[in-house]
Scaffold this motif. Structure first.
Motif, PDB file in Angstrom:
ATOM      1  N   TYR A  80      31.978   0.056  32.994  1.00 52.96           N
ATOM      2  CA  TYR A  80      30.530   0.005  33.121  1.00 52.96           C
ATOM      3  C   TYR A  80      30.021   1.268  33.827  1.00 52.96           C
ATOM      4  N   SER A  81      28.727   1.497  33.712  1.00 60.81           N
ATOM      5  CA  SER A  81      28.129   2.698  34.283  1.00 60.81           C
ATOM      6  C   SER A  81      28.320   2.746  35.800  1.00 60.81           C
ATOM      7  N   ILE A  82      28.311   3.954  36.345  1.00 60.02           N
ATOM      8  CA  ILE A  82      28.470   4.168  37.785  1.00 60.02           C
ATOM      9  C   ILE A  82      27.214   4.857  38.292  1.00 60.02           C
ATOM     10  N   SER A  83      26.588   4.277  39.319  1.00 57.73           N
ATOM     11  CA  SER A  83      25.345   4.831  39.848  1.00 57.73           C
ATOM     12  C   SER A  83      25.407   4.937  41.359  1.00 57.73           C
ATOM     13  N   LYS A  84      24.677   5.907  41.890  1.00 59.15           N
ATOM     14  CA  LYS A  84      24.502   6.028  43.337  1.00 59.15           C
ATOM     15  C   LYS A  84      23.161   5.424  43.707  1.00 59.15           C
ATOM     16  N   LEU A  85      23.155   4.617  44.775  1.00 58.06           N
ATOM     17  CA  LEU A  85      21.939   3.952  45.231  1.00 58.06           C
ATOM     18  C   LEU A  85      21.383   4.683  46.445  1.00 58.06           C
ATOM     19  N   VAL A  86      20.177   5.234  46.297  1.00 59.68           N
ATOM     20  CA  VAL A  86      19.503   5.925  47.389  1.00 59.68           C
ATOM     21  C   VAL A  86      18.053   5.465  47.428  1.00 59.68           C
ATOM     22  N   ASN A  87      17.633   4.928  48.580  1.00 62.46           N
ATOM     23  CA  ASN A  87      16.247   4.466  48.745  1.00 62.46           C
ATOM     24  C   ASN A  87      15.830   3.520  47.623  1.00 62.46           C
ATOM     25  N   ASN A  88      16.709   2.560  47.336  1.00 67.84           N
ATOM     26  CA  ASN A  88      16.447   1.546  46.306  1.00 67.84           C
ATOM     27  C   ASN A  88      16.281   2.124  44.907  1.00 67.84           C
ATOM     28  N   LYS A  89      16.818   3.308  44.684  1.00 67.14           N
ATOM     29  CA  LYS A  89      16.764   3.913  43.359  1.00 67.14           C
ATOM     30  C   LYS A  89      18.181   4.238  42.900  1.00 67.14           C
ATOM     31  N   LEU A  90      18.510   3.797  41.683  1.00 72.77           N
ATOM     32  CA  LEU A  90      19.835   4.037  41.121  1.00 72.77           C
ATOM     33  C   LEU A  90      19.823   5.307  40.272  1.00 72.77           C
ATOM     34  N   THR A  91      20.778   6.194  40.553  1.00 72.15           N
ATOM     35  CA  THR A  91      20.941   7.413  39.753  1.00 72.15           C
ATOM     36  C   THR A  91      22.327   7.382  39.133  1.00 72.15           C
ATOM     37  N   LYS A  92      22.376   7.360  37.803  1.00 67.02           N
ATOM     38  CA  LYS A  92      23.662   7.256  37.116  1.00 67.02           C
ATOM     39  C   LYS A  92      24.448   8.554  37.208  1.00 67.02           C
ATOM     40  N   LEU A  93      25.762   8.394  37.413  1.00 63.46           N
ATOM     41  CA  LEU A  93      26.672   9.527  37.365  1.00 63.46           C
ATOM     42  C   LEU A  93      27.158   9.687  35.928  1.00 63.46           C
ATOM     43  N   PRO A  94      27.493  10.894  35.544  1.00 64.65           N
ATOM     44  CA  PRO A  94      27.770  11.143  34.114  1.00 64.65           C
ATOM     45  C   PRO A  94      29.174  10.769  33.662  1.00 64.65           C
ATOM     46  N   ASP A  95      29.289  10.483  32.380  1.00 61.94           N
ATOM     47  CA  ASP A  95      30.544  10.556  31.618  1.00 61.94           C
ATOM     48  C   ASP A  95      31.704   9.751  32.179  1.00 61.94           C
ATOM     49  N   CYS A  96      31.445   8.539  32.623  1.00 68.70           N
ATOM     50  CA  CYS A  96      32.568   7.732  33.101  1.00 68.70           C
ATOM     51  C   CYS A  96      32.186   6.261  33.090  1.00 68.70           C
ATOM     52  N   GLY A  97      33.188   5.409  32.897  1.00 66.12           N
ATOM     53  CA  GLY A  97      33.013   3.978  33.020  1.00 66.12           C
ATOM     54  C   GLY A  97      34.042   3.439  33.986  1.00 66.12           C
ATOM     55  N   ALA A  98      33.740   2.342  34.669  1.00 66.20           N
ATOM     56  CA  ALA A  98      34.657   1.827  35.679  1.00 66.20           C
ATOM     57  C   ALA A  98      34.444   0.340  35.890  1.00 66.20           C
ATOM     58  N   VAL A  99      35.390  -0.285  36.607  1.00 64.91           N
ATOM     59  CA  VAL A  99      35.264  -1.696  36.967  1.00 64.91           C
ATOM     60  C   VAL A  99      35.337  -1.908  38.477  1.00 64.91           C
ATOM     61  N   ARG A 100      35.928  -0.940  39.203  1.00 65.83           N
ATOM     62  CA  ARG A 100      36.022  -1.038  40.665  1.00 65.83           C
ATOM     63  C   ARG A 100      35.692   0.322  41.267  1.00 65.83           C
ATOM     64  N   VAL A 101      35.143   0.320  42.503  1.00 75.45           N
ATOM     65  CA  VAL A 101      34.742   1.563  43.151  1.00 75.45           C
ATOM     66  C   VAL A 101      34.995   1.486  44.651  1.00 75.45           C
ATOM     67  N   ALA A 102      35.355   2.625  45.240  1.00 78.79           N
ATOM     68  CA  ALA A 102      35.467   2.789  46.688  1.00 78.79           C
ATOM     69  C   ALA A 102      34.929   4.170  47.027  1.00 78.79           C
ATOM     70  N   VAL A 103      34.576   4.380  48.300  1.00 79.73           N
ATOM     71  CA  VAL A 103      33.886   5.609  48.689  1.00 79.73           C
ATOM     72  C   VAL A 103      34.549   6.211  49.926  1.00 79.73           C
ATOM     73  N   THR A 104      34.808   7.527  49.875  1.00 79.42           N
ATOM     74  CA  THR A 104      35.411   8.234  51.012  1.00 79.42           C
ATOM     75  C   THR A 104      34.382   8.405  52.125  1.00 79.42           C
ATOM     76  N   PRO A 105      34.839   8.776  53.334  1.00 73.37           N
ATOM     77  CA  PRO A 105      33.895   8.966  54.445  1.00 73.37           C
ATOM     78  C   PRO A 105      32.831  10.025  54.188  1.00 73.37           C
ATOM     79  N   ASP A 106      33.110  10.991  53.295  1.00 78.01           N
ATOM     80  CA  ASP A 106      32.110  12.020  52.998  1.00 78.01           C
ATOM     81  C   ASP A 106      31.242  11.668  51.790  1.00 78.01           C
ATOM     82  N   GLY A 107      31.384  10.434  51.275  1.00 81.00           N
ATOM     83  CA  GLY A 107      30.516   9.978  50.190  1.00 81.00           C
ATOM     84  C   GLY A 107      31.012  10.258  48.790  1.00 81.00           C
ATOM     85  N   THR A 108      32.307  10.499  48.614  1.00 81.64           N
ATOM     86  CA  THR A 108      32.873  10.750  47.286  1.00 81.64           C
ATOM     87  C   THR A 108      33.401   9.449  46.685  1.00 81.64           C
ATOM     88  N   PRO A 109      32.930   9.045  45.503  1.00 86.54           N
ATOM     89  CA  PRO A 109      33.434   7.818  44.896  1.00 86.54           C
ATOM     90  C   PRO A 109      34.769   8.009  44.174  1.00 86.54           C
TER      91      PRO A 109
END
Length: 333
Positions: free
Chosen positions: A134-163
Motif C-alpha cells: 500500500y502507499s506510504i505517506s508522511k503525516l505533517v500537520n494533519n496532511k498526508l504527503t505520499k512518498l514515491p514509487d513504493c508499496g509496503a505493509v509495515r513501517v518503522a522510523v529511525t531517530p532522524d526521521g528516515t522510514p
C-alpha cells in the motif's frame, strides 16, 4: 368644468410619479448554499450566495483559528471547534450565516510508524500498482504527503526521521530521501529504537506456536537472536527488543538472561516510545475486554479504557497512536 378636469389629469400623474421615485427598492435576501457544515481539519468548502456575486459580499468568520474564509467565500478548516460564517451585502444591510463545525481529520491506514524525532509515516489503504503493498505517506500537520514509487505493509522510523518498510514480498527497503533502497534479507515486521537499534521479524518459522525468527541489524546485514520467535516487534530506547509471538504472549529480550515473558497480557501488537513508554493492543488474561494497555514500573498493564485496534505506535512523549479494525487512526489525548 373642463379646466378642473384638466388640472386633475395633470396633478394625478405627478403624485404617482413622485411615489414611485421615492419608493425604496428592496434587495434580494442572501441565501447561502449551506446553512451548516461539518468539515474535517484540513478540508475546505465553497460558500455561495444566490443572486449575488462573491465580490458583492463581505465574508467573515467568528473564529478564524477554527476555520477561515476568504473574499471568494472559500472556507478552510484549521482546528477542531465551531465558528459562524457571515455573508454581508456590501450595499445593503442584509446578512446570512452558516454554522461550521470542525472535527478531527480522519486518517486511514494499514500501519503506522513514529520516529524519536516525532516523524510519522502511514501505510495507506490504497494498493500500489506494483502490487507490493500500500502507499506510504508522511503525516505533517494533519496532511498526508505520499512518498514515491513504493508499496509496503509495515513501517518503522529511525531517530532522524528516515522510514524503513517491509513490502508484501518481505523485502526490506530504506528511503534515501529521493528513492527506496533495498536492503539485504527478508522480513515480516520491523522496529527501530530511539537509539537507532533496528530489529525485524524474519519470514522463517522457528516455532509453530511462537512464530518467525527475530533478527537485529548489524549495519550491513541481519543477525538472528536466539531462543525466541515472534510476529510483531518494538524496540525500547536502550535498544532492547520486545516481541509479541504467535500465541499473543509478550516477551522482552534480556541479553544473557534470554527472553522474559509477561504472562498476564495477550497482545496482537506492541509499540514503544522514545521516552520508554510501552503499549500493547490486546487484553488481560483475566478479562475478555480488549483495548489499549500501558506497561508500568510495577510490571502491571494499565487498562486505558480505550477501544482496541490492530497496529500501534507511540509518540516521543509517550502517547499511543493506533489503527482500529476499520483502518481509522486514533490518538491518545
Amino acid at each position: 368644468m373642463k379646466r378642473f378636469f384638466l388640472i386633475l389629469l395633470y396633478i394625478i400623474p405627478v403624485m404617482f410619479s413622485g411615489c414611485v421615485k421615492n419608493a425604496e427598492i428592496q434587495p434580494d435576501a442572501i441565501t447561502l448554499n449551506y446553512t451548516d457544515l461539518t468539515l474535517q481539519v484540513g478540508s475546505g468548502k465553497q460558500l455561495l450566495a444566490s443572486k449575488y456575486d462573491a465580490t458583492q459580499i463581505i465574508w467573515t468568520s467568528s473564529d478564524n483559528t477554527v476555520a477561515s474564509i476568504d473574499e471568494k467565500g472559500v472556507i478552510v478548516a484549521l482546528k477542531e471547534g465551531t465558528t459562524t460564517m457571515t455573508a454581508k451585502s456590501k450595499q445593503h444591510n442584509i446578512t446570512a450565516i452558516c454554522q461550521v463545525k470542525v472535527i478531527p481529520m480522519v486518517i486511514e491506514g494499514k500501519d503506522i510508524g513514529i520516529g524519536a524525532d516525532g516523524s510519522v509515516f502511514i501505510i495507506g489503504t490504497d494498493s500500489t500498482s506494483a502490487g507490493s503493498g500500500y502507499s506510504i505517506s508522511k503525516l505533517v500537520n494533519n496532511k498526508l504527503t505520499k512518498l514515491p514509487d513504493c508499496g509496503a505493509v509495515r513501517v518503522a522510523v529511525t531517530p532522524d526521521g528516515t522510514p524503513w518498510v517491509i513490502n508484501k514480498d518481505h523485502k526490506v527497503l530504506k528511503y534515501s530521501g529521493t528513492a527506496w533502497i533495498e536492503q539485504p534479507g527478508t522480513a515480516t515486521d520491523i522496529a527501530i529504537g530511539a537509539n537507532g537499534a533496528i530489529f525485524a521479524i524474519g519470514n522463517i518459522e522457528t516455532s509453530p506456536t511462537g512464530g518467525n525468527n527475530i533478527m537485529s541489524w548489524t549495519g550491513s546485514n541481519w543477525e538472528n537472536k536466539p531462543d525466541c520467535a515472534g510476529t510483531r516487534i518494538a524496540v525500547a530506547p536502550d535498544g532492547i527488543p520486545w516481541v509479541v509471538n504467535k500465541s499473543n504472549i509478550v516477551y522482552r529480550y534480556g541479553g544473557t538472561y534470554l527472553w522474559e515473558p509477561f504472562n498476564n497480557i495477550l497482545a496482537s501488537d506492541i509499540g514503544i516510545g522514545a521516552n520508554g513508554s510501552v503499549f500493547v493492543v490486546g487484553k488481560l488474561t483475566s478479562s475478555a475486554a480488549s483495548g489499549i494497555f500501558k506497561f508500568d514500573s510495577y510490571y502491571r498493564w494499565q487498562d486505558l479504557n480505550l477501544p482496541g485496534g490492530t497496529n500501534i505506535a507511540v509518540t516521543p512523549d509517550g502517547k499511543a497512536w493506533w489503527l482500529d479494525a476499520t483502518n481509522v487512526l486514533h490518538k491518545q489525548q
